[in-house]
Motif scaffolding. Structure first.
Motif, PDB file in Angstrom:
ATOM      1  N   THR A  99       1.051  -0.877  -0.150  1.00 39.77           N
ATOM      2  CA  THR A  99      -0.156  -0.327  -0.161  1.00 39.77           C
ATOM      3  C   THR A  99       1.211   1.108  -0.009  1.00 39.77           C
ATOM      4  O   THR A  99       1.788   0.936   0.660  1.00 39.77           O
ATOM      5  N   PHE A 100       0.423   2.358  -0.633  1.00 40.16           N
ATOM      6  CA  PHE A 100       1.374   3.622  -1.592  1.00 40.16           C
ATOM      7  C   PHE A 100       0.833   4.611  -0.298  1.00 40.16           C
ATOM      8  O   PHE A 100      -0.504   4.853  -0.403  1.00 40.16           O
ATOM      9  N   GLY A 101       1.275   5.628   0.435  1.00 43.64           N
ATOM     10  CA  GLY A 101       0.912   6.980   0.896  1.00 43.64           C
ATOM     11  C   GLY A 101       1.645   7.154   2.361  1.00 43.64           C
ATOM     12  O   GLY A 101       2.225   6.063   2.808  1.00 43.64           O
ATOM     13  N   ASP A 102       1.469   8.259   2.752  1.00 45.56           N
ATOM     14  CA  ASP A 102       2.804   9.234   3.475  1.00 45.56           C
ATOM     15  C   ASP A 102       1.537   8.484   4.792  1.00 45.56           C
ATOM     16  O   ASP A 102       0.833   8.218   4.695  1.00 45.56           O
ATOM     17  N   THR A 103       2.461   7.869   5.889  1.00 42.12           N
ATOM     18  CA  THR A 103       2.530   7.358   7.225  1.00 42.12           C
ATOM     19  C   THR A 103       1.341   7.846   7.912  1.00 42.12           C
ATOM     20  O   THR A 103       0.311   6.843   8.562  1.00 42.12           O
ATOM     21  N   VAL A 104       1.224   9.224   8.140  1.00 41.06           N
ATOM     22  CA  VAL A 104      -0.083  10.130   9.113  1.00 41.06           C
ATOM     23  C   VAL A 104      -1.365   9.895   7.963  1.00 41.06           C
ATOM     24  O   VAL A 104      -2.292  10.087   8.633  1.00 41.06           O
ATOM     25  N   GLU A 105      -1.625  10.047   6.497  1.00 37.85           N
ATOM     26  CA  GLU A 105      -2.688   9.759   6.285  1.00 37.85           C
ATOM     27  C   GLU A 105      -3.038   8.251   5.817  1.00 37.85           C
ATOM     28  O   GLU A 105      -4.236   7.903   4.854  1.00 37.85           O
ATOM     29  N   VAL A 152      11.556   3.896   3.475  1.00 42.03           N
ATOM     30  CA  VAL A 152      11.518   4.544   2.200  1.00 42.03           C
ATOM     31  C   VAL A 152      10.786   5.620   1.901  1.00 42.03           C
ATOM     32  O   VAL A 152       9.683   4.997   2.806  1.00 42.03           O
ATOM     33  N   LYS A 153       9.964   6.008   1.464  1.00 39.97           N
ATOM     34  CA  LYS A 153       8.644   7.067   1.914  1.00 39.97           C
ATOM     35  C   LYS A 153       7.592   6.700   1.058  1.00 39.97           C
ATOM     36  O   LYS A 153       7.643   6.396   0.309  1.00 39.97           O
ATOM     37  N   GLY A 154       6.404   6.993   2.534  1.00 45.28           N
ATOM     38  CA  GLY A 154       5.786   6.133   1.133  1.00 45.28           C
ATOM     39  C   GLY A 154       4.997   4.934   1.085  1.00 45.28           C
ATOM     40  O   GLY A 154       3.944   4.653   0.467  1.00 45.28           O
TER      41      GLY A 154
END
Length: 253
Positions: A99-105, A152-154
């Protein structure tokens, strides 16, 4: 690696109906491995892969429907494989999700789903296969990722699941060495599969991703399959507890 000593060995590959799993099955079939192909895809889809490999490579191959989020289902599939083929020599824990996306979201359920499939699924399958592998002094090869070694971001859930798989590989290798069971992992960087098609469609993401790989290109499914085949073979008989990064140098930066 083409000379790997694996002919006739019974190998169970999870997530075998497509992508990296299908490439692993293809590579092992070329080596004459007896294949048990498990996937949560519709049974006919995995059966078509098994039938194709059997026809083209002259190997025994059978399909099994499996959801690795279900521990009892994992045990049933291992029991079926050992009943069908007389034993089990190797387990390839390939099935996984991302799954992809910033952790806070990231919704909590998305985090839970990735961890339960990737990490807990690998755990469930390994434990389910342990009695059969002990009988044959068998092999486990887990699919990790460079994301489990470098930040790795996201992709926090995916990265954490893969980092845990890398360490679980070490722990199980140590615990099971007395039974002659080797446990290793393969950690690729980005591989062009359906799972990351959305990310690969983003030119900025791909520019940055390729810039992080010293050899400057993506890893092919066949590259991962070659590494898995070697680790599952007698050629790697003294290799255990290791993660082989197939990453074009991404983890050396």
């Amino acid at each position: 690696m083409s000379g790997a000593t694996v002919n006739g060995r019974v190998t169970l590959v999870t997530g075998a109906a497509q992508g990296i799993g299908a490439a692993i099955a293809e590579r092992l079939a070329a080596d004459g491995v007896v294949l048990a192909l498990a996937d949560m895809a519709p049974a006919e889809r995995t059966a078509a892969v098994a039938d194709d490999l059997a026809a083209r490579h002259g190997v025994a191959a059978r399909a099994y429907q499996l959801d690795i989020r279900d521990g009892e289902a994992c045990r049933r599939v291992v029991e079926a494989v050992t009943a069908d083929f007389g034993g089990l020599d190797a387990l390839v824990n390939n099935a996984g999700v991302n799954t992809f996306g910033d952790t806070v979201e990231l919704p909590e359920q998305a985090w839970v789903s990735v961890i339960d499939t990737n990490l807990n699924g690998t755990y469930r399958m390994s434990l389910a296969a342990y009695p059969a592998l002990r009988e044959r002094r068998g092999v486990v090869v887990n699919l990790a990722s460079t994301a489990g070694h470098i930040a790795v971001k996201g992709s926090a859930a995916y990265a954490v699941s893969k980092a845990a798989i890398i360490h679980m590989t070490r722990v199980l290798a140590l615990e099971w060495a007395g039974e002659g069971i080797r446990v290793n992992a393969v950690g690729p960087t980005i591989v062009p599969t359906a799972m990351n098609a959305g990310a690969r469609a983003n030119p900025t993401y791909m520019r940055d991703k390729l810039a992080s790989i010293p050899l400057g290109e993506m890893v092919l499914p066949q590259d991962v399959a070659d590494a898995v085949a070697w680790l599952a073979s007698g050629s790697a008989r003294m290799v255990t507890g290791q993660t082989l990064f197939v990453d074009g140098g991404a983890t050396i930066i």
